[in-house]
Write an enzyme that holds these catalytic residues in place. Structure first.
Site, PDB file in Angstrom:
ATOM      1  N   ASP A  32       0.460  -1.112   0.374  1.00  0.00           N
ATOM      2  CA  ASP A  32      -0.170   0.257   0.041  1.00  0.00           C
ATOM      3  C   ASP A  32       0.610   1.047  -0.665  1.00  0.00           C
ATOM      4  O   ASP A  32       1.779   1.585   0.602  1.00  0.00           O
ATOM      5  CB  ASP A  32      -0.892   0.493   0.676  1.00  0.00           C
ATOM      6  CG  ASP A  32      -1.848   1.069   0.903  1.00  0.00           C
ATOM      7  OD1 ASP A  32      -3.149  -0.017   0.697  1.00  0.00           O
ATOM      8  OD2 ASP A  32      -1.393   2.019   0.752  1.00  0.00           O
ATOM      9  N   HIS A  92     -10.863  -5.375  -3.654  1.00  0.00           N
ATOM     10  CA  HIS A  92      -9.177  -5.867  -3.230  1.00  0.00           C
ATOM     11  C   HIS A  92      -8.779  -5.624  -2.128  1.00  0.00           C
ATOM     12  O   HIS A  92     -10.111  -5.980  -0.836  1.00  0.00           O
ATOM     13  CB  HIS A  92      -8.168  -4.252  -3.521  1.00  0.00           C
ATOM     14  CG  HIS A  92      -8.502  -2.862  -2.745  1.00  0.00           C
ATOM     15  ND1 HIS A  92      -9.960  -2.846  -3.282  1.00  0.00           N
ATOM     16  CD2 HIS A  92      -8.416  -2.342  -1.562  1.00  0.00           C
ATOM     17  CE1 HIS A  92      -9.210  -1.289  -2.863  1.00  0.00           C
ATOM     18  NE2 HIS A  92      -9.356  -1.423  -1.826  1.00  0.00           N
TER      19      HIS A  92
HETATM   20  P1  5GP Z   1      -9.787   1.668   0.275  1.00  0.00           P
HETATM   21  O1  5GP Z   1     -10.497   2.067   0.937  1.00  0.00           O
HETATM   22  O2  5GP Z   1     -10.127   1.512  -0.998  1.00  0.00           O
HETATM   23  O3  5GP Z   1      -9.798   0.050   0.732  1.00  0.00           O
HETATM   24  O4  5GP Z   1      -8.236   1.211   0.300  1.00  0.00           O
HETATM   25  C1  5GP Z   1      -7.116   2.271  -0.868  1.00  0.00           C
HETATM   26  C2  5GP Z   1      -5.972   1.792  -0.580  1.00  0.00           C
HETATM   27  O5  5GP Z   1      -5.236   1.400  -2.032  1.00  0.00           O
HETATM   28  C3  5GP Z   1      -5.570   2.618  -0.052  1.00  0.00           C
HETATM   29  O6  5GP Z   1      -4.831   1.708   1.352  1.00  0.00           O
HETATM   30  C4  5GP Z   1      -4.357   3.371  -0.194  1.00  0.00           C
HETATM   31  O7  5GP Z   1      -3.535   3.863   0.322  1.00  0.00           O
HETATM   32  C5  5GP Z   1      -3.989   2.654  -1.519  1.00  0.00           C
HETATM   33  N1  5GP Z   1      -3.326   3.198  -2.604  1.00  0.00           N
HETATM   34  C6  5GP Z   1      -4.408   3.914  -3.363  1.00  0.00           C
HETATM   35  N2  5GP Z   1      -3.715   4.675  -4.417  1.00  0.00           N
HETATM   36  C7  5GP Z   1      -2.747   4.176  -4.599  1.00  0.00           C
HETATM   37  C8  5GP Z   1      -1.370   3.614  -5.460  1.00  0.00           C
HETATM   38  O8  5GP Z   1      -1.177   4.368  -6.419  1.00  0.00           O
HETATM   39  N3  5GP Z   1      -0.755   2.444  -5.350  1.00  0.00           N
HETATM   40  C9  5GP Z   1      -0.976   1.975  -4.033  1.00  0.00           C
HETATM   41  N4  5GP Z   1       0.199   1.108  -4.179  1.00  0.00           N
HETATM   42  N5  5GP Z   1      -1.768   2.223  -3.264  1.00  0.00           N
HETATM   43  C10 5GP Z   1      -2.903   3.325  -3.199  1.00  0.00           C
END
Ligand code: 5GP
Length: 122
Positions: free
Chosen positions: A33, A104
């Site tokens: 992340d 995810h």
């Molecule tokens: P959600 O709230 O959708 O479950 O979490 C999305 C996650 O994706 C977040 O923890 C955020 O930090 C991560 N994230 C967002 N954009 C990117 C990116 O460009 N690269 C990576 N490696 N993680 C990302």
């Protein structure tokens, strides 16, 4: 909800945006992340275009589903977190605060993670 092929994880899958890759196979990609919440914070995503766990469980093939969840377990073992324990979690939709609309799971590990969720206010 329709799948948006321009979401950030779709771009990572297409190699348009770099990631710190941990594991990849036919069904899944795992990467760190960008904004880790715990010492170990890895995201595992299926290669297919599914918005959420709900979409994935309803519409993915049996082989996509089994391949994906086998990959999640493999990643946890590869990270060496099984002994001390870890949490895997998937946010779905608005109340779940899902930011990226490609299914995810998060793998959190590397410290005592506390209880699962804050108790609801009474
Ligand atoms: P959600 O709230 O959708 O479950 O979490 C999305 C996650 O994706 C977040 O923890 C955020 O930090 C991560 N994230 C967002 N954009 C990117 C990116 O460009 N690269 C990576 N490696 N993680 C990302």
């Amino acid at each position: 909800m329709d799948y948006d092929a321009d979401n950030i994880f779709a771009k990572i899958l297409r190699g348009e945006i770099p990631c710190d890759k941990v594991y990849e196979d036919a069904h899944a990609l795992a990467f760190r992340d960008i904004n880790p919440q715990t010492p170990v914070h890895v995201l595992v995503i299926p290669k297919g275009a599914y918005v959420s766990m709900d979409d994935f469980s309803a519409n993915a093939t049996d082989s996509e589903i089994s391949g994906f969840f086998r990959a999640v377990g493999h990643v946890a073992r590869q990270l060496g977190v099984v002994g001390d324990g870890y949490r895997f979690l998937s946010n779905i939709g608005g109340d779940g605060h899902q930011e990226v609309l490609h299914f995810h799971v998060h793998i959190f590990a590397g410290k005592d993670l506390g209880r699962m969720i804050k108790p609801i206010d009474k």
